[in-house]
Design a protein around this motif. Structure first.
Motif, PDB file in Angstrom:
ATOM      1  N   VAL A 172      -7.442   1.601   1.203  1.00 36.95           N
ATOM      2  CA  VAL A 172      -6.587   1.442   2.386  1.00 36.95           C
ATOM      3  C   VAL A 172      -7.432   1.429   3.663  1.00 36.95           C
ATOM      4  N   ALA A 190       0.839  -1.201   0.000  1.00 39.33           N
ATOM      5  CA  ALA A 190       0.000   0.000   0.000  1.00 39.33           C
ATOM      6  C   ALA A 190       0.873   1.249   0.000  1.00 39.33           C
ATOM      7  N   GLU A 225       3.094   8.671   1.005  1.00 39.41           N
ATOM      8  CA  GLU A 225       2.745   9.694   0.015  1.00 39.41           C
ATOM      9  C   GLU A 225       3.660  10.902   0.153  1.00 39.41           C
ATOM     10  N   MET A 275       1.076   4.430  -2.614  1.00 40.67           N
ATOM     11  CA  MET A 275       0.881   5.787  -2.104  1.00 40.67           C
ATOM     12  C   MET A 275       2.075   6.681  -2.435  1.00 40.67           C
ATOM     13  N   CYS A 282      -1.370  16.814   4.139  1.00 43.82           N
ATOM     14  CA  CYS A 282      -0.894  15.507   4.599  1.00 43.82           C
ATOM     15  C   CYS A 282      -0.294  15.588   6.000  1.00 43.82           C
ATOM     16  N   LEU A 284      -6.692   6.025  -0.851  1.00 39.50           N
ATOM     17  CA  LEU A 284      -6.484   6.069   0.599  1.00 39.50           C
ATOM     18  C   LEU A 284      -7.777   5.786   1.342  1.00 39.50           C
ATOM     19  N   SER A 285      -8.843   6.471   0.987  1.00 44.21           N
ATOM     20  CA  SER A 285     -10.095   6.345   1.738  1.00 44.21           C
ATOM     21  C   SER A 285     -10.735   4.973   1.577  1.00 44.21           C
ATOM     22  N   ALA A 295       0.534   4.998   5.235  1.00 38.78           N
ATOM     23  CA  ALA A 295       0.253   5.274   3.829  1.00 38.78           C
ATOM     24  C   ALA A 295       0.453   6.753   3.511  1.00 38.78           C
ATOM     25  N   VAL A 296      -0.031   7.634   4.380  1.00 40.66           N
ATOM     26  CA  VAL A 296       0.141   9.075   4.159  1.00 40.66           C
ATOM     27  C   VAL A 296       1.621   9.458   4.252  1.00 40.66           C
ATOM     28  N   GLY A 352      -3.187   3.759   7.880  1.00 43.00           N
ATOM     29  CA  GLY A 352      -3.445   5.017   7.194  1.00 43.00           C
ATOM     30  C   GLY A 352      -2.319   6.013   7.363  1.00 43.00           C
TER      31      GLY A 352
END
Length: 379
Positions: free
Chosen positions: A94, A73, A248, A77, A359, A90-91, A244-245, A241
């Motif tokens: 993930v 994931a 990103e 990202m 972010c 993401l929403s 993942a952010v 999450g």
């Protein structure tokens, strides 16, 4: 475990990079913003994402997904961060996929996970209520009513909430705000009576929503996980999450760095390339070091989420805090080294600065995670 991607993960990265760089460069985001697109992302591109297996990346194989993990994931990202591609990855792919996989009943998994995997269902996690990320301070009430609950309250910063076909809503069914126990997750139809959704286009031209719940009736079959036991579920979902952010932001930082170095090699001042000035070389070198250290911290957090999730909280806090600080530094240096041009809207670097700011706040800023780390260490 080596802080390197496996061959399969590298292939996934290359596949995602090829699609995203070709179909969703920064110009794609600019077009969506300038045209005031009602959806805020390309449904056609999302369908392509699903066809390539990205939408079902975390969905178990028995429900039509790939059954992959946090590192994979994060790989996707990071590529999204390079072009600032707006998408419900993401929403939906993930956060929602993780929540349903971790806590869903057999019937809930069978109903929703295949639709997430094939791209036909979009979902959103409705958690935060104020300007800052404070999940335990949830005040939204879930009061028992008949065979279920009645939800009353409001949510803010619901990523992709305006297009969601399913809302995963955190509400307080017992206890007081600030207490860990007493939170419950509910699966709510956004078209249900009493649900009001207001789209909010964020400063980075991505999408979120404010959602109010006015005595919304939810039956017991739509409780996700155990009643009063959502905190443990949220720990895992939010850990993923945040990782993942953070990924990103690594991709965002590296893209800004690459664009800035390229500019240093072509812009002339006083008859010399500005990249020849030692002061700028030092700043660029320091930024490169910061990005590489952050990349290692983020990958370590993701690997630990996969191998030993019970011990991942501290590493995730470090990764999210560091990624936020690094992204902030990268975009600030990028804008400054581009000079006055960096402040203009016609130049892409400003888009990266705005996305980095969002972010940084999403799922807790650097201060929040520094506090989390201190608490975990007993301070």
């Amino acid at each position: 475990m080596p802080l390197l991607l496996t061959e399969e993960q590298s292939m996934l990265r290359d596949s995602a990079r090829g699609l995203i760089s070709d179909k969703a460069p920064v110009a794609h985001l600019r077009h969506l913003r300038d045209s005031r697109d009602e959806t805020g992302f390309s449904r056609e591109l999302w369908a392509t994402f699903a066809e390539m297996g990205f939408a079902g990346l975390l969905v178990p194989e028995e429900h039509g997904g790939s059954g992959l993990n946090a590192v994979e994931a994060g790989v996707v990202m990071e590529e999204i961060g390079r072009t600032l591609m707006p998408s419900p990855f993401l929403s939906t792919a993930v956060l929602a996929a993780s929540a349903l996989t971790r806590a869903g009943s057999a019937a809930q998994k069978a109903e929703y996970l295949p639709k997430i995997a094939d791209g036909s269902l979009l979902a959103a996690l409705a958690l935060d209520e104020g300007a800052k990320h404070r999940p335990l301070h949830t005040t939204m009430q879930a009061v028992r009513s008949g065979n279920g609950f009645r939800l009353t309250g409001a949510k803010a910063m619901v990523v992709d909430g305006h297009v969601a076909d399913l809302l995963i809503v955190a509400a307080r069914s017992a206890g007081s705000p600030g207490e860990r126990d007493g939170l419950t997750l509910f699966l709510v139809d956004p078209k249900a009576k009493g649900v009001a959704i207001e789209r909010t286009v964020m400063v980075d031209a991505h999408n979120a929503a404010r959602i109010t719940f006015d005595h919304v009736e939810v039956d017991a079959d739509h409780v996700l996980g155990e009643i009063d036991g959502a905190s443990a579920i949220l720990d895992g979902v939010l850990g993923l999450g945040r990782g993942a952010v953070a990924s990103e932001m690594v991709g965002l930082s590296e893209e800004v760095f690459g664009r800035t170095v390229a500019y240093l090699k072509e812009r002339k001042q006083f008859g010399k390339l500005i990249g020849e000035f030692q002061a700028l070389q030092h700043r660029a070198a320091q930024l490169y070091i910061e990005i590489e250290i952050t990349r290692a911290a983020v990958l370590k957090a993701l690997q630990t989420l996969d191998s030993d999730p019970a011990d991942a909280a501290a590493l995730v806090a470090v990764a999210k805090a560091r990624a936020g600080a690094t992204a902030t530094r990268a975009v600030q240096e990028g804008v400054q080294m581009h000079g006055g041009m960096g402040m203009t809207d016609q130049f892409d670097i400003g888009f990266f600065m705005k996305r980095a700011r969002v972010c940084e706040e999403l799922f807790g800023d650097s201060n929040y995670h520094a506090d989390q780390l201190a608490c975990l260490r007993g301070y």
